[in-house]
Every structure is written in C-alpha cells, then in structure tokens.
Design an enzyme around this catalytic site. Structure first.
Site, short mmCIF file in Angstrom:
data_model
loop_
_atom_site.label_atom_id
_atom_site.label_comp_id
_atom_site.label_asym_id
_atom_site.label_seq_id
_atom_site.Cartn_x
_atom_site.Cartn_y
_atom_site.Cartn_z
N ASN A 1 0.32 4.92 4.11
CA ASN A 1 1.08 5.22 2.99
C ASN A 1 1.60 3.49 2.56
OD1 ASN A 1 2.86 5.67 1.03
ND2 ASN A 1 4.22 7.10 2.07
N ASP A 2 2.27 2.68 3.39
CA ASP A 2 2.89 1.36 2.92
C ASP A 2 1.34 0.57 2.52
OD1 ASP A 2 5.29 2.20 3.41
OD2 ASP A 2 5.07 1.40 5.50
N VAL A 3 0.51 0.81 3.20
CA VAL A 3 -0.86 -0.17 2.81
C VAL A 3 -1.43 -0.11 1.68
CG1 VAL A 3 -1.22 -0.81 5.28
CG2 VAL A 3 -2.57 0.73 4.24
N ALA B 1 7.64 1.92 6.42
CA ALA B 1 8.65 0.63 5.64
C ALA B 1 9.85 1.46 4.77
CB ALA B 1 7.75 0.01 4.78
#
Lengths: 103, 464
Positions: free
Chosen positions: B390-392, B431
């Site tokens: 997700n965050d990347v 995050a």
C-alpha cells in the site's frame, strides 16, 4: 592502556567501520544490520569479565543477567543472520551463475 | 594463559569482525562473512575464561557463568530458528535491545566494583554514565520498536500535547543526573539516571511512525555498538573497543543509507511527528465508491495483457502467498505474458526484506526488478498487480506535503493501464495513510486474503 592509545584505536576503528560498509547494496541492508547487531553481542566478553570478578551478591546477580542477555544477543543474532543469508544462496548479480548454484 | 597470547587472540577476533562486516556488504560473500564473525565471537568467548589474573586473584562464578551462557543459547537459538521471516525485523530489534541492556548492566557492575576503592576516575565515570544512559535508552527504545512491529500497539506516531517538552525535560533530567553521578558518585544517582534513561528511550521512539521504525532500529543498533566500545574502555578491553566502534560507525552509515533509500532525512524520521500537521481524516472516505472485481475479471485482465508487473508488499508475506504468486507468474509467462516483480527498496518491513521473502519462495532473481529500473516501464505496462502493498505505491508520497511518507520515492503504478489491488480490507497501510489510488477509475480491487484470492485467480486463469 594509555588514553592516547585508546583514542587512536577508537578513531581508526571508526574509519574502518565507515569504509567496510560504504558500498553495500539495498538488498543487504537488513542482513548487514542483523550481522552488526550480532557483533555487538561481544559485550558477552565484558559480561563474563565482570561476572568473573564479582564478589557480592548484587554484582553477581546483575552480571549473570548481563551474561544471559548478551548471549541471546550474540548467538541469536548470528543464527538469524545466517537464516536470512541462507535464502540468498546462489544469488549473485549474474543470472546465469544463480541457475547453476540453485540446482 | 600468557598475557601476550591472550591479547593476540583478542586481536584475531577483532580482525574477524572487520572481515565479517566486509563480507556482509557483498551478496556473494555475505554468508561466509557472517560465519567469520561468529567464529571471532566464539574465539573471544572461550579465550576470556582463560584470562590471565593478577597474583592473588582467582576466577569466580565460573559454573554460574557457563550455566547462564547455556540458558542464553537455549533462549536465543530456538527464537532465531523458529521465527517467521515476516517477523524477523522485530526479533532483530529485540536482540539489539537485550544487547544494550547487557552493556548497561556490565557498566553498572564495574562501577560498583570500582567504587569499592573510593570514587572511580573521571574518565571511567564518564564512560560508565554514557554506557548506562545509551544502553538503557537502546533497551527500552527497542522494546517499543518491537511492540510497534509486532502490532502490539498502534503503528502510528504517538504524539501527546506538549510531548516535545516532556521529551526535552526527560533528556535534561538524564543529562543532569549523569552530571550528578560524575560529580559525586554513589549508587542512588546512577539508579535515578538509569530509570530516566529507560523512560527517555520510550518517549524517543513513541512519535516515530511505523514505516520509519527500521531506521530507528538501525540507529539504536549503532548506539548499542558505541556503548560496547565505552564499556570496553572501562574494562580495558581492546577487543570491546574495536568491535563496539566498528558497529557504531558502520551502523551510523547504514542508518543514513537506509534513510536515503526511503527518501527521508534522519531528522525528519525522528522528529517529523512533531512538525507534521495532523492528518485530516477524510470524512468522505467511507462514502466514496471503489470498483471491486471478481477473480474472473482479474484473470481476464491478466490473460489479455502483454506486460504485467507484480508489486509485492508485506501483506503477501503475511498471507504466505509467495508460492501462489509465483505459480500465477509462471502461468502467465507460459501464456506469453511478460512478467516482472517491481520491488520497492523498503517493501516489507525493512530495506531488502522483500528480497529475502521472495527468495524463500525461490522466485527467480532475474524477475525481481528494482524500483529505479521498473518505474520507467510502467507506461508500457498493461496491468499492475499490487499484492498486499500500500504505502510503497501511495501517490500521497508525492502529492501531500506533510504526510508521514511525503518524499519517499514510490513505484509509479498509476502510470500503468490497469491497477489491481489485492487487499484484505480498505484499511490503510502500515504508515496509516489513506491511498488515493484506490479510488482511481482504472483501479480494480479484489478483496480477501491474498493467498485465497490468488488461488482463485490462478484457477480462473487455467479455465480460460
């Protein structure tokens, strides 16, 4: 050991430490951190030295706890690093070599 | 044992550690490097039992020490062997923490010992104070990083009103009591100082966001190295000074490299939570529509694609779906689809973690493409399959200044023709930030456990 000798060793070791890891690839960040982590488990030697000199009950208790903690750090650290690196076997940068080594 | 031989063997261990770090920096020699380090540590541990003694002094507690080592091995080895590779970062954090704790205890015992003959020398006091403060901070800080990674507590930055003043006050208290120890000696000031340092370690790590935790682990690792060096000074052990300094120096460089790989400054990592604006929770989030698809829809998309990039994330590893994803990739490759894995440098929980996890499933190394190489190929990619990441891939890293991941380089999957997200729920990533890409019209979501979903996609693909 004179203070000057200690300072010299300290400074030279800093430069060696900087130098040896300056070109590490991202892939190896985690194993390298884990390996360095295991190396500072060498505090076990310090823990053994103080336990060996301990005479009072308090000193003995504290130093034996230190021996246990340091052993976990050192032995566990090297074993987990080895497990991580085991998975990298036959994984050099050239794809051809990796096929050969990976059976 | 003769003093010269004892010193020489100590030097040999120190050289082993240098070779170990050097070896660990290159993939080919990494494993051997680690073994050399272990050999050095073994030599040093055996040799110290035969340390030369001044006349009139004898060895104490030898049996107890051996029993303690055996106990430590019995705890440490099974932990290191049985741990899931997904949970490995928190184990490293914990190992680091106990090492810091051990250093603090060693310094304390030596301090008690030296205090018997009156007040220890100023240099020894300074080294002791340093070791106890940093060792305690490293210990409690590592415990918090462990809890964050194990998700025993929230992974979001913990900030409370006036937090920075509390931290500053605690730090002042630690340094003040440190000065008190150096000035007057005695056991009470040392005890107070240790307690305050433990508190400081907790406060210092709490505001760090989940995604930045690896950087903090690396930093604490470097700190622990320096405490080992300082206790080496007090104990007059060259080996401890060299080994500790090596770890301190290499750990500092490594911390900076990691921070650079994540596009973060070290300062921003540690103190970012204090300066960042509070995250606005988008009220519309719940009501916004997303496009979810069935495994068959996904299979059809993949089947008619020319090029597919798989972006694996931590969710993939949690679901133990590495083998299924490989099966899917092989199937697509057999159908003539060009398949690659796009690996973000910090995919997983630590830099390089994803490579370890995929290597475990024996994914061919040549299919793993690093971020800088894969990003320019996204416009020519038909389908991107995001599995548990997700965050990347969150565009907020580019578009939302002030969000915790702002500035982190991401995989530009939005450039591709279609994006498929395999997710368990709409829950944000580690995050804790909402991902705009989920609401993009070209995004299809496939909800469910990554392994289940992939298995269904594989069978749908076989049926086509």
């Amino acid at each position: 050991m004179t203070t000057m000798a200690v300072l010299t060793i300290f400074l030279l070791a800093i430069f060696v430490g900087f130098e040896v890891v300056s070109k590490v690839s991202t892939t190896l960040h985690t194993p390298l951190m884990s390996g360095a982590n295991a190396i500072h488990g060498i505090i076990l030697v310090g823990a053994i030295i103080v336990a060996d000199n301990a005479t009072s009950g308090l000193e003995t208790t504290l130093s034996i706890v230190a021996v246990v903690l340091a052993t976990i750090n050192m032995v566990g650290g090297f074993v987990v690093t080895d497990r991580m690196l085991e998975m990298f076997k036959g994984k050099p940068k050239t794809p051809k070599a990796s096929k050969e080594v990976a059976k | 044992m003769n003093q010269n031989i004892y010193d020489l063997l100590g030097l040999a261990s120190a050289v082993c550690f240098i070779l170990a770090l050097k070896g660990l920096s290159t993939p080919k020699t990494a494993r051997r490097g680690n073994l050399i380090g272990a050999a050095g540590a073994t030599i040093a541990t055996i040799v110290v039992f035969f340390a030369p003694k001044a006349a009139g002094q004898s060895h104490h507690n030898t049996i107890l020490i051996l029993a303690a080592i055996a106990f430590g091995v019995l705890v440490g080895v099974p932990a290191a062997r049985k741990i899931q590779m997904t949970q490995m970062p928190q184990l490293v954090a914990l190992f680091n923490g106990v090492g810091g704790g051990a250093a603090a205890l060693v310094a304390t015992v030596e301090y008690l010992n030296l205090s018997k003959d009156g007040k220890p020398s100023a240099a020894n006091l300074v080294a002791t104070v340093f070791t106890v403060i940093v060792g305690c901070t490293s210990f409690s800080g590592s415990v918090i990083t462990f809890m964050k990674l194990q998700e025993l507590m929230t992974t979001r930055p913990v900030v409370f009103p006036g937090g920075r003043f509390v931290i500053a006050a605690t730090l002042a208290g630690v340094l003040g009591t440190g000065g008190w120890v150096i000035a007057s000696g005695g056991n009470t000031p040392l005890l107070v100082m240790g307690g305050l340092a433990l508190l400081f370690g907790i406060l210092f790590v709490l505001p760090v966001g989940g995604a930045d935790v690896p950087i903090v682990i690396s930093l604490l690792n470097a700190f622990t190295g320096l405490t080992v060096a300082a206790s080496g000074y007090v104990l007059q052990s060259t080996l401890l000074i060299v080994a500790g300094t090596l770890v301190g120096a290499s750990g500092t460089i490594l911390t900076r490299l990691m921070a650079a790989a994540m596009g973060r400054s070290l300062f921003g990592t540690l103190f970012g939570a204090f300066t960042a604006k509070p995250q606005e929770v988008s009220a519309a989030g719940e009501a916004r529509s997303v496009k979810s698809g069935s495994p068959d829809d996904v299979a059809i998309l993949l089947n008619y694609a020319q090029r597919v990039v798989i972006v694996p994330g931590f969710g993939l590893a949690v679901a133990q779906a590495q083998h299924t994803v490989r099966e899917l990739a092989d199937l697509l490759a057999a159908k003539g689809v060009d398949v690659a894995y796009g690996i973000h440098p910090v995919a997983g929980r630590m830099p390089g973690h994803m490579n370890v996890l995929l290597a475990e499933a024996s994914v061919p190394y040549e299919q793993l493409v690093e971020m800088d190489e894969v990003n320019p190929t996204f416009p020519q990619t038909d389908v991107v399959l995001v599995v548990g990441a997700n965050d990347v891939v969150n565009p907020a890293a580019k578009t939302t200044p002030g969000c915790p991941i702002y500035g982190m380089p991401i995989l530009d999957v939005a450039e591709a023709g279609n994006v498929i997200f395999l997710k368990r729920s709409m829950r944000p990533g580690f995050a804790g930030i909402e991902n705009e890409l989920l609401y993009d019209p070209k995004t299809t979501l496939l909800f469910g456990d990554a392994k289940d979903s992939l298995t269904k996609v594989v069978s749908a693909l076989k049926a086509l």
